[in-house]
Design an enzyme around this catalytic site. Structure first.
Site, PDB file in Angstrom:
ATOM      1  CB  THR A  17      -0.935   0.059   1.220  1.00  0.00           C
ATOM      2  OG1 THR A  17      -0.159   0.263   2.410  1.00  0.00           O
ATOM      3  CG2 THR A  17      -1.759  -1.209   1.339  1.00  0.00           C
ATOM      4  CB  SER A  34       5.678  -1.512   4.833  1.00  0.00           C
ATOM      5  OG  SER A  34       4.739  -2.250   5.595  1.00  0.00           O
ATOM      6  CG  HIS A  35       1.353   3.378   3.606  1.00  0.00           C
ATOM      7  ND1 HIS A  35       0.149   2.795   3.250  1.00  0.00           N
ATOM      8  CD2 HIS A  35       1.061   4.647   3.985  1.00  0.00           C
ATOM      9  CE1 HIS A  35      -0.815   3.678   3.404  1.00  0.00           C
ATOM     10  NE2 HIS A  35      -0.296   4.810   3.831  1.00  0.00           N
ATOM     11  CB  ALA A  36       0.592  -2.172   4.586  1.00  0.00           C
TER      12      ALA A  36
END
Length: 836
Positions: free
Chosen positions: A769, A792-794
């Site tokens: 994401t 990470s973004h997710a």
């Protein structure tokens, strides 16, 4: 000596024929070649002379078969035969001509092979039959077609122990259909390999990725098999069970793939192999060059080759950069990769990063890979110098970012917009392409100059949090939520538009009664609907400069097509989502968590330092989403719109047939075509076909060997290297990224234009994401991603929304499908498939 054993081969011996020379070379290298020997070509010449046969005369074949074997040659032949029989009770006798496997043509299959030869007399006759095959009509015809003078060649004969194979087949080390060098093809069936070579059966076909060992399997009928008999061989029908199952196991496919790669590496060019498997042992029976493979990359310029991941490159460590580039990238977009890497390298130097990391990026099958290189181990002075510089920046990171936007980024965007909204000549478009390169270079320098100090601050916060609380440092991210940023602003504005719909009966009826694809058309039919579309366009003018395909020029921007925003608004309407209430709750939770940490922490210098750094970190927490909105998304979106204008120009000059075809050109090609327009439609068609094929390709997560001692650091940002070995039919594993468990229905989302598919309460499954995807987290009850680590973004957004997340699963989007019921365990990183 008229006969020579494989093990006694002399390098470059031209008196044995091509087939024998290949076998001898491989035997000496330790490849699994059955023992055997070669009757040298000078024995054939001696046989011709002693029997006074005119090889240019009539009835050559018949005269050879009637001729007598010279006594000395026969004795050597029989002695070698008996020595071979000590290991094998029968042999295979094959021709080995010097004319085989020439550049541009192969005589493979034109000569003779005899199997299950057991007696001295039978051996002598078969050797003569191999010699005679040099004068068969089909060989003569083929030599004329290939313009080869057979008179300059003689015939050797290979006598090799017969492998009584349960399964045998042929391997092409380079896919003969697509000519892709990183795929091999195996044809396999039961019994001896002659059934496949002679075309008597329809074999199983396996197309195998050389690096992942993933095989696409196609079952053949395998109608019969050839087996050894008391005299020669016989054909027997295969059983129904044999016909209905694949003849190779996954382990055998992997073994054959690894062996083929070793042999191809030894030769340095694509090869075609014949193999046999007996009692679990794999043997190679023949090897020859594939003469029909076209040269690869022969149409690529030096610039284009510089961004392609070569075979030599792939011997080193290269990591799939799918956290930043989750989808295949177009040729034109990959032409700007140097801006990404140069920006990172320059920023790391200017910010005095202790390790002075230097990044490289190249493309394999349209997928972006990176090779991070740490230049040196930093000294204590360098670490302290960097920390002092960062501490000066920490108090004003967000203000610093927006000052950079105002002074540098926004003026560049105005330049792009100016060129997009006016008519251009070819010369003007060509001139601005150089400026566009410069814009990308400056924008990505800003990207890393903005992001790297924030990452350094977060790293220090994680260490402080762990020392202060005794809890894992990653939990500090729970204290950095509930701060308004551009992603949340987007959600808020969409929520306000959804509220307009819910409060207006006419609009509410339209949104409830029509599919998202119909909404724009139906809204345009009423005054109220048109007014609402005007509001949507206002929203898009502010928040719509993002492409539906992350990091590429391919894929519509939201501002081009209101469908994407309308679909999300419709979801908000149906779900009765109240953004303001949810955001307020998130903010309150964050404040309560921070207060609790401060209450429980021991008073002292560390606590007060953490409080100060936390205030800076909270203020800077918007950087991740805001820089992404203004640089990562807006830059590509604005450049896409300009490039479409250039595409129209090329289309009008008959260079391409559609304006979007421009994205399948490399930058150097585009510049040349703007200078000298020429038809490029055939090249574009081939590029599109390759691009589409590579969208479905299974590529390895990395090449080479991961650097020692860097595994945890890589995993933190990029996710696990290699799939979880404990994966099975019911469970798949990754990294635990956000705690909690949830059981529910899966929805696989591959692109931004599929956002509206996700319904409230479903589990989001995707490759990765970006901040654009934040919109989905308010409906998702859990998240599973193929790539990414705990930063990470997710992972970060899942923690913000307090939903379980497992990241870096790698096979999630391939294993799971819409409607599957799974349990996501964010505590241990395991996804359990409950019901498919």
């Amino acid at each position: 000596m008229s006969t020579i054993f494989f093990a006694d081969a002399i390098e470059g011996d031209k008196e044995v024929g091509s087939k024998a020379l290949h076998l001898m070379k491989m035997k000496k290298q330790g490849f699994p070649i059955p023992n055997g020997f070669v009757i040298r070509t000078d024995a054939f010449k001696q046989f011709i002379e002693e029997n006074e046969i005119d090889w240019q005369g009539q009835h050559v074949k018949e005269n050879i078969m009637k001729g007598h074997m010279p006594q000395a040659i026969e004795k050597e032949l029989i002695d070698a035969f008996h020595e071979t029989q000590a290991y094998f009770d029968a042999v295979a006798v094959r021709s080995s001509s010097g004319a085989e496997d020439l550049a541009g043509g192969s005589f493979a299959g034109q000569y003779e092979t005899f199997l299950n030869v057991k007696t001295e007399q039978e051996l002598t006759e078969k050797v003569k039959a191999c010699w005679a095959s040099a004068f068969a009509a089909r060989v003569q015809q083929y030599s004329e077609q290939m313009k080869v003078d057979l008179g300059q060649f003689s015939m050797g004969v290979v006598v090799q122990g017969l492998v009584k194979s349960e399964v045998s087949g042929v391997i092409f080390s380079q896919n003969p259909v697509t000519n892709h060098p990183d795929e091999l093809m195996i044809n396999a069936s039961y019994g001896l390999g002659e059934a496949i070579v002679s075309g008597l059966v329809t074999p199983d076909t396996y197309t195998v990725n050389k690096f992942t060992f993933h095989a696409n399997k196609q079952k053949g009928f395998k109608e019969m098999k050839i087996v050894s008999d008391s005299e020669g061989t016989k054909e027997i029908e295969t059983t129904e069970e044999e016909q209905n199952q694949f003849c190779l196991s996954d382990d055998e496919i992997k073994t054959l793939t690894e062996l083929t790669q070793r042999i191809e590496g030894f030769y340095g060019y694509p090869v075609d192999l014949e193999f046999a498997i007996q009692q679990g042992h794999v043997y190679i029976l023949q090897a020859r060059p594939i003469t029909t493979v076209p040269k690869t990359n022969n149409d690529l310029s030096a610039f284009q080759k510089s961004i392609e991941l070569t075979r030599e490159d792939r011997k080193q460590f290269w990591l799939l950069l799918d956290t930043a580039f989750p989808e295949v990238a177009s040729p034109l977009f990959t032409s700007f990769l140097s801006a990404f890497t140069d920006g990172m390298n320059k920023a790391s130097t200017d910010l005095k990063s202790p390790n002075r990391p230097q990044m490289k990026a190249k493309v394999y099958r349209h997928h972006v890979y990176t090779q991070p290189v740490m230049k040196r181990k930093p000294s204590q002075n360098q670490i302290q110098e960097h920390q002092a510089m960062m501490k000066d920046l920490y108090p004003s990171l967000t203000k610093r970012m927006y000052r950079m936007f105002e002074e540098t980024l926004f003026p560049m965007y105005k330049r792009i917009d100016d060129h997009t909204h006016r008519e251009l000549t070819l010369n003007e478009a060509r001139s601005f392409m150089d400026e566009l390169e410069d814009i990308y270079a400056k924008a990505y320098y800003l990207h890393f100059d903005i992001v790297m100090p924030q990452l350094a601050l977060i790293s220090e916060l994680e260490d402080m949090y762990e020392n202060l609380t005794g809890q894992p440092g990653q939990h500090v991210h729970d204290l950095l939520t509930g701060v308004m940023n551009k992603s949340l602003e987007t959600d808020s504005r969409l929520g306000q538009l959804a509220l307009q719909v819910r409060e207006n009966p006419e609009l509410h009826k339209i949104f409830n009664g029509h599919d998202a694809l119909q909404l724009e058309k139906v809204l345009n039919e009423t005054k109220t609907g048109k007014a609402f579309l005007d509001d949507v366009q206002t929203f898009l003018n502010g928040y719509g400069y993002r492409t539906t395909k992350a990091h590429d020029f391919i894929g519509e921007t939201w501002v081009e097509n209101p469908l994407y925003a309308l679909g999300l608004i419709q979801n908000f309407v149906n779900d009765h989502y109240d953004f303001d209430k949810a955001f307020q709750h998130l903010t309150e939770q964050r404040k309560q968590k921070f207060d609790r940490v401060m209450e429980e922490a021991v008073d002292g210098e560390l606590k007060e330092t953490f409080r100060q750094y936390y205030a800076w970190g909270l203020d800077a927490s918007v950087i991740r989403d805001d820089h992404h909105f203004y640089i990562d998304e807006m830059l590509d979106a604005k450049c896409r719109l300009f490039l479409l204008k250039v595409g129209e120009l090329l289309r009008d000059h008959y260079v391409i047939s559609d304006r979007e075809d421009i994205f399948y050109l490399y930058l150097d090609e585009l510049k040349k075509l703007l200078e000298n327009p020429a038809n490029a439609t055939s090249k574009i068609a081939a590029r599109k076909q390759a691009y589409t094929k590579d969208e479905q390709a299974v590529v390895p997560q990395y090449f080479g060997t991961p650097p020692k001692g860097k595994g945890q650091e890589i995993e933190k940002y990029a996710g696990p290297i290699g799939t979880d070995e404990s994966n099975n039919d019911r469970t798949i594993g990754g990294l635990p990224a956000s705690s909690g468990t949830y059981s529910g229905t899966v929805k696989v989302i591959k692109r931004i234009d599929e956002f509206s598919k996700l319904k409230k309460g479903e589990i989001l499954v995707c490759k990765t994401t970006t901040p654009t995807w934040t919109i989905l987290f308010q409906n998702a009850k859990a998240v599973i991603t193929d790539s990414g680590g705990i930063l990470s973004h997710a992972a970060i957004i899942a923690r913000e929304f307090h939903i379980p997340a497992v990241v870096g699963v790698q096979v999630a989007t391939k294993t799971l499908k819409d409607g599957d019921v799974v349990t996501v365990n964010g505590n241990n990183g395991v996804v359990t498939i409950e019901n498919e």
